[in-house]
Motif scaffolding. Sequence first.
Motif, PDB file in Angstrom:
ATOM      1  N   LEU A 160       0.880  -1.168   0.000  1.00 37.16           N
ATOM      2  CA  LEU A 160       0.000   0.000   0.000  1.00 37.16           C
ATOM      3  C   LEU A 160       0.918   1.218   0.000  1.00 37.16           C
ATOM      4  O   LEU A 160       1.549   1.522   1.009  1.00 37.16           O
ATOM      5  N   ALA A 161       1.006   1.892  -1.127  1.00 42.69           N
ATOM      6  CA  ALA A 161       1.977   2.978  -1.300  1.00 42.69           C
ATOM      7  C   ALA A 161       1.366   4.337  -0.992  1.00 42.69           C
ATOM      8  O   ALA A 161       0.210   4.587  -1.320  1.00 42.69           O
ATOM      9  N   ASP A 162       2.198   5.216  -0.365  1.00 38.35           N
ATOM     10  CA  ASP A 162       1.816   6.604  -0.095  1.00 38.35           C
ATOM     11  C   ASP A 162       0.428   6.647   0.546  1.00 38.35           C
ATOM     12  O   ASP A 162      -0.521   7.161  -0.021  1.00 38.35           O
ATOM     13  N   ILE A 163       0.323   6.108   1.763  1.00 43.53           N
ATOM     14  CA  ILE A 163      -0.974   5.850   2.368  1.00 43.53           C
ATOM     15  C   ILE A 163      -1.089   6.505   3.742  1.00 43.53           C
ATOM     16  O   ILE A 163      -0.096   6.647   4.455  1.00 43.53           O
ATOM     17  N   SER A 164      -2.286   6.902   4.108  1.00 40.45           N
ATOM     18  CA  SER A 164      -2.550   7.490   5.426  1.00 40.45           C
ATOM     19  C   SER A 164      -3.007   6.401   6.393  1.00 40.45           C
ATOM     20  O   SER A 164      -3.354   5.281   5.991  1.00 40.45           O
ATOM     21  N   GLY A 165      -3.064   6.746   7.666  1.00 43.83           N
ATOM     22  CA  GLY A 165      -3.600   5.818   8.648  1.00 43.83           C
ATOM     23  C   GLY A 165      -5.042   5.461   8.360  1.00 43.83           C
ATOM     24  O   GLY A 165      -5.443   4.295   8.480  1.00 43.83           O
ATOM     25  N   ASP A 166      -5.844   6.446   7.961  1.00 46.65           N
ATOM     26  CA  ASP A 166      -7.241   6.178   7.611  1.00 46.65           C
ATOM     27  C   ASP A 166      -7.339   5.157   6.488  1.00 46.65           C
ATOM     28  O   ASP A 166      -8.175   4.252   6.517  1.00 46.65           O
ATOM     29  N   GLU A 167      -6.491   5.298   5.491  1.00 50.73           N
ATOM     30  CA  GLU A 167      -6.517   4.383   4.347  1.00 50.73           C
ATOM     31  C   GLU A 167      -6.041   2.982   4.734  1.00 50.73           C
ATOM     32  O   GLU A 167      -6.585   1.982   4.244  1.00 50.73           O
ATOM     33  N   VAL A 168      -5.052   2.898   5.622  1.00 51.83           N
ATOM     34  CA  VAL A 168      -4.596   1.583   6.104  1.00 51.83           C
ATOM     35  C   VAL A 168      -5.741   0.896   6.848  1.00 51.83           C
ATOM     36  O   VAL A 168      -6.031  -0.282   6.625  1.00 51.83           O
ATOM     37  N   GLU A 169      -6.401   1.645   7.736  1.00 47.36           N
ATOM     38  CA  GLU A 169      -7.518   1.076   8.497  1.00 47.36           C
ATOM     39  C   GLU A 169      -8.612   0.580   7.552  1.00 47.36           C
ATOM     40  O   GLU A 169      -9.107  -0.550   7.700  1.00 47.36           O
ATOM     41  N   ALA A 170      -8.987   1.401   6.579  1.00 48.59           N
ATOM     42  CA  ALA A 170     -10.040   1.014   5.631  1.00 48.59           C
ATOM     43  C   ALA A 170      -9.644  -0.245   4.857  1.00 48.59           C
ATOM     44  O   ALA A 170     -10.466  -1.152   4.674  1.00 48.59           O
ATOM     45  N   TRP A 171      -8.399  -0.324   4.419  1.00 50.21           N
ATOM     46  CA  TRP A 171      -7.937  -1.488   3.661  1.00 50.21           C
ATOM     47  C   TRP A 171      -8.001  -2.749   4.525  1.00 50.21           C
ATOM     48  O   TRP A 171      -8.448  -3.806   4.075  1.00 50.21           O
ATOM     49  N   LEU A 172      -7.539  -2.635   5.770  1.00 47.19           N
ATOM     50  CA  LEU A 172      -7.554  -3.795   6.673  1.00 47.19           C
ATOM     51  C   LEU A 172      -8.983  -4.276   6.928  1.00 47.19           C
ATOM     52  O   LEU A 172      -9.245  -5.489   6.970  1.00 47.19           O
ATOM     53  N   ILE A 173      -9.929  -3.358   7.061  1.00 44.63           N
ATOM     54  CA  ILE A 173     -11.328  -3.723   7.277  1.00 44.63           C
ATOM     55  C   ILE A 173     -11.916  -4.343   6.017  1.00 44.63           C
ATOM     56  O   ILE A 173     -12.536  -5.414   6.065  1.00 44.63           O
ATOM     57  N   GLU A 174     -11.706  -3.686   4.878  1.00 40.48           N
ATOM     58  CA  GLU A 174     -12.252  -4.180   3.608  1.00 40.48           C
ATOM     59  C   GLU A 174     -11.721  -5.564   3.248  1.00 40.48           C
ATOM     60  O   GLU A 174     -12.408  -6.345   2.587  1.00 40.48           O
TER      61      GLU A 174
END
Length: 123
Positions: A67-81
């Motif tokens: 996951l490149a150039d990513i925020s904490g919000d985006e990491v959380e969303a990816w992990l949930i999805e």
Amino acid sequence: MSNAQPKITAYLKTFCGWSEGVRAIFRKYGLEWEEKDIIKNPAFRWEMEQRSGQPLSPCVEIDGKMLADISGDEVEAWLIENGYLTKSEAAADAPTNSSCTDEQHAAMAAGKLPAIGKIKFLD
């Protein structure tokens, strides 16, 4: 939610709002991660660029998915999805989608790193 702890490698900066946001998500969910500080060790920056195909951080690799150039919000969303987590309404202990100030960036560029615990986030 998966019961297995994902293998997480995070390419982060020592002092960076975006990097601290990623760390905050890992702490929020009690996840373990290997941190590769791209400021303290330039070889990790090179590794990150080779693995992600680009120079921007943070980059987080989870079970082989970069996951490149990513925020904490985006990491959380990816992990949930992707079924690693169930959404928690608990607050993170740091902003999860915020950069450092221009002054902090200038100080870091001049080699004057802020003291631990003195990071200021933009709203």
